[in-house]
Scaffold this motif. Structure first.
Motif, short mmCIF file in Angstrom:
data_model
loop_
_atom_site.label_atom_id
_atom_site.label_comp_id
_atom_site.label_asym_id
_atom_site.label_seq_id
_atom_site.Cartn_x
_atom_site.Cartn_y
_atom_site.Cartn_z
N ARG A 22 -59.48 43.29 67.69
CA ARG A 22 -59.95 41.92 67.56
C ARG A 22 -61.25 41.72 68.32
NH1 ARG A 22 -59.58 37.61 70.84
NH2 ARG A 22 -59.61 35.53 69.90
N SER A 49 -60.46 38.53 77.49
CA SER A 49 -59.16 37.96 77.12
C SER A 49 -58.13 38.18 78.24
CB SER A 49 -58.65 38.60 75.83
OG SER A 49 -59.53 38.34 74.76
N SER A 142 -50.39 39.37 71.53
CA SER A 142 -50.87 40.15 70.40
C SER A 142 -51.17 39.23 69.22
CB SER A 142 -49.83 41.19 69.98
OG SER A 142 -50.25 41.87 68.80
N PRO A 143 -52.18 39.59 68.41
CA PRO A 143 -52.40 38.87 67.16
C PRO A 143 -51.56 39.42 66.01
CG PRO A 143 -54.17 40.43 67.50
CD PRO A 143 -53.26 40.54 68.70
N ASP A 144 -50.76 40.46 66.26
CA ASP A 144 -50.00 41.15 65.21
C ASP A 144 -48.79 40.31 64.81
OD1 ASP A 144 -48.62 42.84 63.55
OD2 ASP A 144 -48.81 44.60 64.85
N LYS A 145 -48.76 39.93 63.54
CA LYS A 145 -47.67 39.08 63.03
C LYS A 145 -46.32 39.76 63.10
CE LYS A 145 -48.13 40.51 58.17
NZ LYS A 145 -49.02 41.65 58.46
N LYS A 159 -50.64 34.44 70.89
CA LYS A 159 -51.55 34.97 69.87
C LYS A 159 -52.95 34.44 70.16
CE LYS A 159 -52.54 34.75 64.91
NZ LYS A 159 -52.11 34.18 63.60
N PRO A 160 -53.94 35.34 70.36
CA PRO A 160 -55.32 34.85 70.54
C PRO A 160 -55.68 33.92 69.40
CG PRO A 160 -55.21 37.19 70.97
CD PRO A 160 -53.87 36.79 70.40
N ALA A 161 -56.05 32.71 69.74
CA ALA A 161 -56.15 31.65 68.74
C ALA A 161 -57.57 31.46 68.26
CB ALA A 161 -55.60 30.34 69.31
N ARG A 162 -57.69 30.61 67.23
CA ARG A 162 -58.99 30.30 66.67
C ARG A 162 -59.52 29.04 67.36
NH1 ARG A 162 -57.21 30.91 60.33
NH2 ARG A 162 -56.47 33.05 60.49
N PHE A 167 -54.91 30.57 73.74
CA PHE A 167 -53.90 31.36 73.05
C PHE A 167 -52.98 30.40 72.31
CE2 PHE A 167 -55.16 34.11 76.53
CZ PHE A 167 -55.25 35.36 75.92
#
Length: 929
Positions: A22, A49, A142-145, A159-162, A167
């Protein structure tokens, strides 16, 4: 999950690779390059991060978990050998950052958890469940779904957010609210849906929304399969047909939580960061902003100071913004206006509207990636951002493909500006379906290639790089592996969404790409050379070339006998028979039986038997040289003689190679299926293969070849008077070079001396090293160094140019051709000497080889234009290195020869050196060459 912000019973597990990926792509449009030329994007983004996480949450138990590849793979490969088979390898810049990330993590006194042969997901899953069973809370970062399947009252995700958030906190409760499912059902959802990134097949035609809907009705995969008849339609049929595949997919996506690897989560603690080491690392990597944020610009006397002690209010050193992260955009149905044509009257109205626009994006959907066999499924068009229209073929109302094309023919063959990604493919497909698409080309793949020749050029990657946009993977529609379907079988609404996105994104890419090309003076190359060449190459691919398979069969039979003969000699020298193609068995013979020295080793630690090793060993024993001969012969037979016949098109009875315009960083064309560039022309058998390439009945083949063009370019660019005079007087450049290097009269030059001088002549433009030249000549490195030194003294202008090219490239950051084509070379300032030396060779080679590429491309465009203007029946068929091959119609021999010679000579005149083109006609390519 109840937060335990100040509790030592919360375990934070950080998914290293997912966050590093990411971070790498956050900076893909503006990579962080330090003064040594190193890309440090992933390490900086990851550290940013991690520090943000630490600043926001006091933590004691923490680990950063890495994957550790194993040559034996994991249990998932045992279940499904194609697991992750289609995944591209990680970018080299990302891999280079992993040691930096580990060093930073360890300096922060954070444990690094990695278990060989166990994927990081399974390490995290096992540690999470172990901690949960002991009554602890767990946060997976993790960003992994995939980790959603582990959610529970005690396990949550960051989850690292937009956007401007830090997060996104995902809990079992928020998952239920969003999905209407239990977290454990996410395993079943993934099993039905599949995962294109890991090549998990799932069930065809069942995507994210459908799988979610099914699992709201039935609790798991087995229940869904049991009720397939109630599902009905094609999806129900697929559930029955691919039931075992769904079960296998479930095993692949389920994270293991019971791996026995001996890690105790209680011992995963951060206690005493080494602030001096952290300061040193940040200084080495040039993370100046992080030095300030973590307050490491002081004297660093308190090496035991924990980062937790400085994580108080907003004024604190560790309280900083999350970084330059921009939300990755994806298809938003509320923003776009995508539609598709269903009836003929709609189509006719659409054709009238399309005709009003002189600039639009165009894309085809087909049944194959091979343009010469693909059947047209539909076309998409866009002329306004976020709007697009899909025209399926045939239409849903039954209007045939041919009728659809007839309605659109006039507008498609009108002189508009056509925007698209890899338009050559679309042009060939349309030509095969009877439509000669006209107009000015703007190919976004080629535009991006000119700007970033060493980056990935597929539409997904370009959209991510330029627009920060993630496109829908085609696997979502057609699946992958054995269960893959064609676009013809996809629901029209789904196909329309996918196709419209392709056209829309291509349209959106055009403007920023054109601006970037104009900004660095590459627009002329794009508009006048590369874009027009797209149409020329499409015509060449569509035309193809005839091959005499009887000739191929005869050569193949002879090579089979030669292989038997060479094999017998190898077995005699080895004293045993073995599989010559097996590197392991060959290694046993070479290094154990014959006791030859180990020159280098593979990544797994075994002695290497690669070509350069065998070449070096051939000076010590006859067997390695015979193995090289066997390999070359075997490769010729298997790659060309046994496969060329299979590539003959069943309808045209010709071979239609694919020309790759955006693959080499120098600008040269390559080809595939077959790769004509790799047919060796220096060996008798390699040359003989060309005998099988023949003209149409009653026609002739013509080959036009630039004579020693790279050396002529070198002479022109260097201004070396001695080299230029040789070419002006029509002398033999290799004989003259040998005479100068050996300080003898040209009449006294021996055949062996000319051979060696020729290798130096052709090695110099490639930045050949003494070791590389020694390998080619099978001589000592000392002799090779002496030859290079003498060559530089003999041609001082050349020697000066080579130094100049390196310095200019180091100063600019890129090398460029005479026409201004660029190739970035960041490794010119690398601290690693091997990488720096390789970069210096590129800086020497690219301007010369790239100029040759520009020259022949200009010639191809001009020749194609002249052939059309003269209304000749003859056609250009192939481009291989410095050579063009033509099918010559009876009676057009003189006209075509004159035309080709004129345009090739005029393509790119060289100062001080004549351009010479050798042209010949014959009944096959070998005799014409």
């Amino acid at each position: 999950m109840a937060h335990a912000e100040n509790d030592d019973t919360t375990l934070y597990l950080i998914d290293a690779m997912a966050l590093a990926y990411r971070a790498h792509y956050i900076f893909i449009k503006r990579p962080l390059i330090n003064s040594k030329g190193e890309n440090t994007s992933a390490a900086y983004g990851f550290t940013n991060s991690l520090l943000k996480l630490i600043s926001d949450h006091e933590m004691e138990h923490i680990a950063v978990v890495f994957d550790v590849p194993s040559q034996d793979g994991t249990f998932r490969e045992d279940i499904y050998e194609d697991y992750k088979a289609h995944r591209d390898p990680p970018p080299e810049d990302l891999l280079d950052n992993l040691p930096r990330i580990k060093a930073i993590v360890r300096a922060m006194d954070i444990p690094v958890a990695e278990v060989e042969g166990v994927e990081a997901d399974d390490v995290i899953g096992t540690l999470a469940r172990d901690a949960e069973h002991d009554g602890a809370d767990v946060v997976i970062v993790s960003p992994d779904k995939d980790f959603k399947q582990l959610l529970s009252p005690s396990i949550s995700m960051y989850k690292p957010a937009r956007g401007d958030q830090d997060f996104e906190h995902i809990t079992a409760e928020s998952f239920r609210e969003e999905m209407g499912l239990e977290p454990s059902q996410f395993i079943d959802m993934l099993a039905l849906w599949g995962d294109s990134s890991d090549n998990v097949p799932g069930v065809p035609l069942i995507g994210e929304k459908t799988s979610q809907k099914l699992l709201r009705e039935y609790p798991d995969v087995e229940s869904v399969i049991a009720h397939a008849d109630e599902v009905g339609g094609k999806r129900g049929q697929n559930l029955k047909e691919f039931a075992d595949q769904a079960r296998m997919s479930r095993k692949l996506v389920q994270i293991k939580t019971d791996v026995d690897f001996g890690l105790d989560w209680h011992q995963l603690r951060q206690a005493n960061p080494d602030m001096n080491e952290l300061r040193r690392l940040f200084q080495v990597f040039e993370f100046e902003s992080l030095l300030d944020r973590v307050d490491l610009n002081g004297d660093g006397t308190d090496a035991s100071a924990s980062s937790q002690t400085t994580s108080g209010d907003d004024s604190d050193a560790l309280s900083f913004d999350f970084g330059p992260y921009e939300a990755v955009k994806e298809l938003d149905p509320d923003v776009v206006d995508y539609g598709f044509i269903q009836h003929r009257d709609e189509l006719e109205a659409f054709a009238e509207t399309l005709a009003e626009h002189d600039r639009y994006a165009f894309d085809t959907e087909t049944t194959s990636t091979d343009s010469m066999i693909a059947s047209l499924v539909g076309m998409s068009f866009a002329w306004t951002p976020h709007e697009a229209t899909y025209v399926p073929t045939p239409l849903p109302d039954g209007t045939s493909t041919q009728d659809v094309l007839d309605v659109l023919r006039d507008v498609l063959e009108a002189p508009s500006t056509l925007i698209g990604h890899n338009l050559k493919y679309d042009l060939v497909v349309m030509r095969r379906h009877g439509v000669d698409v006209q107009g000015t080309i703007f190919d976004t793949m080629i535009a991006h290639y000119l700007l970033h020749p060493e980056q990935a050029q597929n539409l997904n990657d370009v959209a991510r790089s330029i627009l920060n946009y993630k496109m829908e993977p085609i696997e979502n529609l057609i699946g992958s592996g054995r269960s893959q379907i064609t676009m013809r079988e996809v629901d029209i609404a789904d196909a329309a969404r996918y196709a419209c996105e392709d056209a829309d994104i291509s349209l959106q890419l055009a403007e920023p790409l054109e601006e970037a090309l104009r900004e660095i003076d590459l627009w002329t190359i794009a508009a006048e050379m590369e874009f027009p060449l797209v149409r020329v190459l499409a015509e060449m691919e569509h035309t193809g070339i005839r091959v005499d398979t009887d000739v191929l069969d005869a050569i193949s039979e002879r090579l089979a006998d030669e292989l038997d003969d060479i094999g017998s000699q190898i077995y005699e020298l080895a004293g045993t028979e073995f599989n010559i193609n097996s590197t392991q068995q060959l290694g046993t013979v070479l290094f154990e039986k014959l006791d030859l020295p180990v020159i280098s080793k593979t990544s797994t630690g075994r002695p290497s038997t690669k070509e350069s090793v065998l070449e070096e060993l051939s000076t010590k024993h006859d067997l390695p040289g015979l193995v090289l001969d066997w390999r070359k012969t075997y490769k010729l037979k298997s790659t060309y003689l046994d496969s060329l016949g299979e590539l003959v098109h069943p309808e045209t009875n010709r071979i239609h190679t694919s020309f790759n315009q955006a693959r080499t960083a120098t600008g040269r064309l390559s080809s595939s299926d077959p790769n004509l560039q790799n047919i060796p022309i220096r060996t008798p058998v390699g040359r003989e293969i060309r005998k099988a390439f023949v003209p149409r009945e009653g026609w002739q083949l013509m080959a036009a070849d630039y004579a020693q063009i790279e050396l002529r370019i070198l002479a022109s660019m260097s201004g070396d008077e001695a080299m230029q005079e040789t070419f002006r007087s029509g002398g033999d450049i290799h004989t003259d070079a040998a005479a100068r290097v050996y300080d003898i009269d040209p009449d006294d030059v021996t055949r062996d001396q000319r051979r060696k001088a020729k290798e130096v002549n052709y090695g110099i433009p490639y930045g050949v090293s003494p070791w590389g030249l020694a390998q080619r000549l099978r001589t000592s490195v000392e002799e090779a160094q002496e030859l290079i030194d003498q060559y530089r003294k003999s041609y001082p202008g050349v020697a000066s140019l080579l130094n100049q090219l390196v310095e200019e490239a180091r100063d600019k950051g890129y090398a460029e051709t005479l026409r201004g084509r660029r190739r970035p070379i960041p490794d010119l300032t690398a601290s690693n000497s091997n990488r720096r030396s390789a970069a210096e060779r590129i800086a020497v080679n690219m301007p010369i080889q790239g100029t040759q590429a520009d020259m022949i491309k200009i010639a191809m465009n001009s020749i194609d234009s002249r052939i059309r203007q003269s209304q000749l029946d003859s056609r250009m068929l192939l481009q291989v290195h410095d050579e063009l091959v033509f099918d010559v119609a009876p009676g057009e021999e003189d006209a075509l020869k004159s035309l080709v010679e004129t345009e090739m000579n005029a393509a790119l005149p060289l100062d001080g050196v004549p351009v010479v083109v050798d042209i010949a006609l014959a009944d096959n390519w070998l005799e014409a060459h």
